[in-house]
Design a protein around this motif. Structure first.
Motif, short mmCIF file in Angstrom:
data_model
loop_
_atom_site.label_atom_id
_atom_site.label_comp_id
_atom_site.label_asym_id
_atom_site.label_seq_id
_atom_site.Cartn_x
_atom_site.Cartn_y
_atom_site.Cartn_z
N THR A 148 35.73 -38.29 -8.56
CA THR A 148 36.68 -39.42 -8.48
C THR A 148 36.57 -40.19 -9.81
O THR A 148 35.55 -40.11 -10.50
N ARG A 205 28.44 -46.05 -13.17
CA ARG A 205 27.04 -46.23 -12.77
C ARG A 205 26.23 -47.05 -13.74
O ARG A 205 25.02 -47.20 -13.59
N GLY A 232 26.89 -52.12 -17.26
CA GLY A 232 28.01 -53.01 -17.58
C GLY A 232 27.74 -53.89 -18.79
O GLY A 232 28.36 -54.94 -18.97
N PRO A 241 33.25 -27.70 -20.04
CA PRO A 241 33.99 -26.44 -20.06
C PRO A 241 34.15 -25.89 -21.48
O PRO A 241 34.58 -24.77 -21.63
N VAL A 278 30.00 -47.91 -23.17
CA VAL A 278 31.04 -48.63 -22.42
C VAL A 278 32.19 -49.01 -23.37
O VAL A 278 33.36 -48.82 -23.05
C1 FAD Z 1 22.50 -45.59 -15.52
C2 FAD Z 1 23.32 -45.77 -16.76
C3 FAD Z 1 23.36 -47.02 -17.38
C4 FAD Z 1 24.13 -47.21 -18.52
N1 FAD Z 1 24.25 -48.47 -19.03
C5 FAD Z 1 25.10 -48.69 -20.06
C6 FAD Z 1 25.39 -50.00 -20.49
O1 FAD Z 1 24.95 -50.99 -19.88
N2 FAD Z 1 26.19 -50.16 -21.58
C7 FAD Z 1 26.75 -49.10 -22.23
O2 FAD Z 1 27.45 -49.30 -23.22
N3 FAD Z 1 26.56 -47.84 -21.78
C8 FAD Z 1 25.79 -47.60 -20.70
N4 FAD Z 1 25.63 -46.35 -20.22
C9 FAD Z 1 26.39 -45.26 -20.87
C10 FAD Z 1 27.88 -45.30 -20.50
O3 FAD Z 1 28.01 -45.48 -19.12
C11 FAD Z 1 28.53 -44.00 -20.97
O4 FAD Z 1 28.33 -43.85 -22.36
C12 FAD Z 1 30.02 -43.92 -20.72
O5 FAD Z 1 30.35 -44.34 -19.42
C13 FAD Z 1 30.49 -42.49 -20.95
O6 FAD Z 1 31.81 -42.35 -20.51
P1 FAD Z 1 32.43 -40.90 -20.45
O7 FAD Z 1 33.81 -41.03 -19.95
O8 FAD Z 1 32.24 -40.21 -21.75
O9 FAD Z 1 31.52 -40.11 -19.39
P2 FAD Z 1 31.48 -40.20 -17.80
O10 FAD Z 1 31.75 -41.54 -17.30
O11 FAD Z 1 30.21 -39.54 -17.36
O12 FAD Z 1 32.72 -39.34 -17.37
C14 FAD Z 1 32.73 -37.93 -17.41
C15 FAD Z 1 33.58 -37.49 -16.23
O13 FAD Z 1 33.87 -36.12 -16.37
C16 FAD Z 1 33.90 -35.55 -15.07
N5 FAD Z 1 33.71 -34.12 -15.26
C17 FAD Z 1 32.61 -33.46 -15.65
N6 FAD Z 1 32.85 -32.14 -15.73
C18 FAD Z 1 34.16 -31.97 -15.39
C19 FAD Z 1 35.00 -30.83 -15.29
N7 FAD Z 1 34.54 -29.60 -15.56
N8 FAD Z 1 36.28 -31.01 -14.89
C20 FAD Z 1 36.76 -32.27 -14.64
N9 FAD Z 1 35.99 -33.38 -14.73
C21 FAD Z 1 34.72 -33.22 -15.10
C22 FAD Z 1 32.75 -36.24 -14.37
O14 FAD Z 1 32.88 -36.17 -12.96
C23 FAD Z 1 32.86 -37.65 -14.90
O15 FAD Z 1 33.63 -38.49 -14.07
C24 FAD Z 1 24.86 -46.11 -19.08
C25 FAD Z 1 24.81 -44.87 -18.47
C26 FAD Z 1 24.07 -44.69 -17.32
C27 FAD Z 1 24.07 -43.35 -16.65
#
Ligand code: FAD
Length: 467
Positions: free
Chosen positions: A72, A80, A83, A253, A390
């Protein structure tokens, strides 16, 4: 309070992400069943994917954009995290100077601009998401960290930030903990947000601009022919001229990505709402979000309903880069976090934690995003934000759009974009190297920050491990 007593505070904790434990989730988007055609297919519905969709549509409303999310929207790190919003595109100024030298002035400016653009987008589309630009407090809990903090403040101020060094009493006046030896208050380039409301808000914007979003549609494979990329999901496919992959710490992928990213689990606790007496015992009048300063660090903040979110410290890598729901729980990490919480705030003895969860961070050896193209330039990726994504994800998505469109922009000329992170070695060396590094970081924290031979070697090679 000793370790055992701290564990009692976990008696009623629910294994749930606090942010998404609410009743006003948007209705689910459909699964992809059948075939769809698009100009651009985006893989991943986190901040990277959502910002890619929004910026693509804002730039060219006629562009036909489809976003495929395995679970989702906001299921991954984006829903997660703590923030904490930081303007830095380079996991901090210090790390940026180390890797990108003279370019850091430009990167610093682009980071602030990117942060401003996020706030502006949220305003324009009326997404509140509890966005709050009040700054951040960094605290030193060991004497050696006080001098490191002074040096960092000097660097920040040289780039026009306002970083104010505080002594122990001034730090405790911001937030009362007997562990504080000093601090640094930063009022520029910082914000906090409710990350799930942000993800849902970005989804609403992307959809309002015409993006077609499919949830529960994991991309099993990307196939390319001369003109198109086809994304294959269990029940369907999307054929598009271009693809952007924003799958972060999950197995991508595009295999090319996997060597640049090691999924590292961070764990988080949230307390029950604090009573007025508990809040006043903290003297947290300005409600500044906080991080402490070891290699293994905690981050903590108040939520809108006066709970404390408390996370970080352990950063766990599982052999083979394992990720999944079975890794969302780690009793030892929750117990450590609870114990450190009460060491920091002994006045909160008796408070209970209500939520606990884990999330995978896309750690990269240079601690900031790495970019690239694949499939003859028809696909692009932005991954590796290493715990500070973020805000940087919006910039990462913008770069991925430039790359996939073959556009030559100021961004694509940056060393940050042209150079790649040093890849992690393959298993089992990857696992062993990360364990050795984690142990060395913990040792360094116990020895007044002294780096020791292994960390010094990594410093010279300009690679490392962080969360
Ligand atoms: C516990 C935690 C605390 C954090 N705290 C902070 C903070 O306070 N401040 C900050 O700046 N950063 C923080 N971060 C880092 C920040 O959350 C991430 O850098 C950012 O959200 C990354 O966004 P993204 O879209 O690249 O990845 P994600 O949000 O991980 O999104 C990737 C998405 O791809 C989907 N996906 C994966 N494989 C496939 C596939 N084959 N087909 C279709 N969909 C797929 C997944 O389901 C997921 O929803 C934290 C991270 C974590 C885990």
């Amino acid at each position: 309070m000793d370790h055992r007593a701290a564990i009692h505070s976990l008696a009623d904790t629910q294994p749930k992400v606090f942010w998404s434990d609410r009743q006003d989730a948007p209705p689910p988007a459909p699964r992809l069943t059948g075939h769809d055609d698009a100009g651009l297919v985006i893989v991943g519905g986190g901040f990277t994917g959502l910002w890619a969709a929004i910026q693509a549509k804002e730039e060219d409303p006629r562009r036909d954009v489809v976003l495929l999310e395995a679970r989702t929207i906001g299921f991954g790190a984006s829903g997660r995290n703590g923030g904490f919003v930081d303007a830095s595109l380079t996991h901090g100024l210090h790390n940026g100077v180390r890797h990108f030298g003279s370019e850091i002035g430009t990167l610093h400016r682009l980071g602030l601009q990117n942060l401003g653009n996020i706030a502006d987008t949220l305003r324009r589309y009326d997404v509140g998401a509890e966005w709050d630009s009040r700054g951040m407090l960094y605290v030193a809990t060991e004497p050696y960290q006080v001098s490191e903090m002074r040096a960092q403040a000097e660097l920040l101020n040289a780039y026009g930030e306002t970083a104010q060094v505080l002594d122990a009493a001034q730090t405790r006046a911001e937030l009362s903990s007997p562990t504080y030896r000093g601090g640094c208050l930063r009022e520029t380039g910082k914000a906090t947000v409710n990350p799930v409301l942000l993800a849902w808000g970005l989804r609403r914007i992307a959809e309002s601009l015409g993006t077609r979003i499919y949830e529960h549609s994991p991309v099993r494979r990307l196939e390319a022919d001369r003109a198109f990329i086809t994304a294959l999901t269990p029940y369907g496919s999307v054929r598009a001229a271009r693809a952007i992959v924003g799958t972060s710490a999950y197995p991508a992928p595009l295999r090319a990505i996997r060597r640049y990213v090691a999924p590292v689990y961070d764990y988080v606790l949230v307390t029950e709402p604090l009573s007025a007496a508990q809040l006043s015992s903290l003297a947290w009048a300005r409600r500044m979000p906080v991080a402490d300063s070891g290699n293994q660090f905690h981050y903590y903040r108040l939520t809108a309903d006066n709970r404390i979110l408390w996370g970080g410290y352990d950063a766990i890598y599982y052999f083979g880069g394992d990720v999944g729901a079975h890794r969302d729980e780690r009793a030892a990490s929750f117990a450590t976090l609870a114990s450190h919480f009460f060491a920091t705030f002994p006045q909160l003895e008796g408070i209970r934690f209500t939520h606990q969860w884990g999330g995978a961070i896309d750690t990269c050896t240079r601690f900031c995003a790495t970019f690239g193209t694949a499939m003859d330039g028809k696909a692009a990726y932005a991954v590796g934000y290493t715990g500070l994504g973020v805000a940087a994800t919006r910039f990462g998505a913008r770069v991925a759009l430039d790359l996939v469109d073959g556009a030559r922009t100021q961004r694509t000329q940056l060393k940050l974009v042209r150079s790649k992170a040093t890849p992690f070695p393959p298993e089992p060396i990857r696992w062993a190297a990360i364990q050795v590094t984690r142990r060395a970081l913990a040792r360094s924290d116990r020895r007044d920050g002294r780096r020791g031979p292994w960390l010094s070697l990594l410093d010279r090679l300009r690679v490392g491990f962080d969360s």
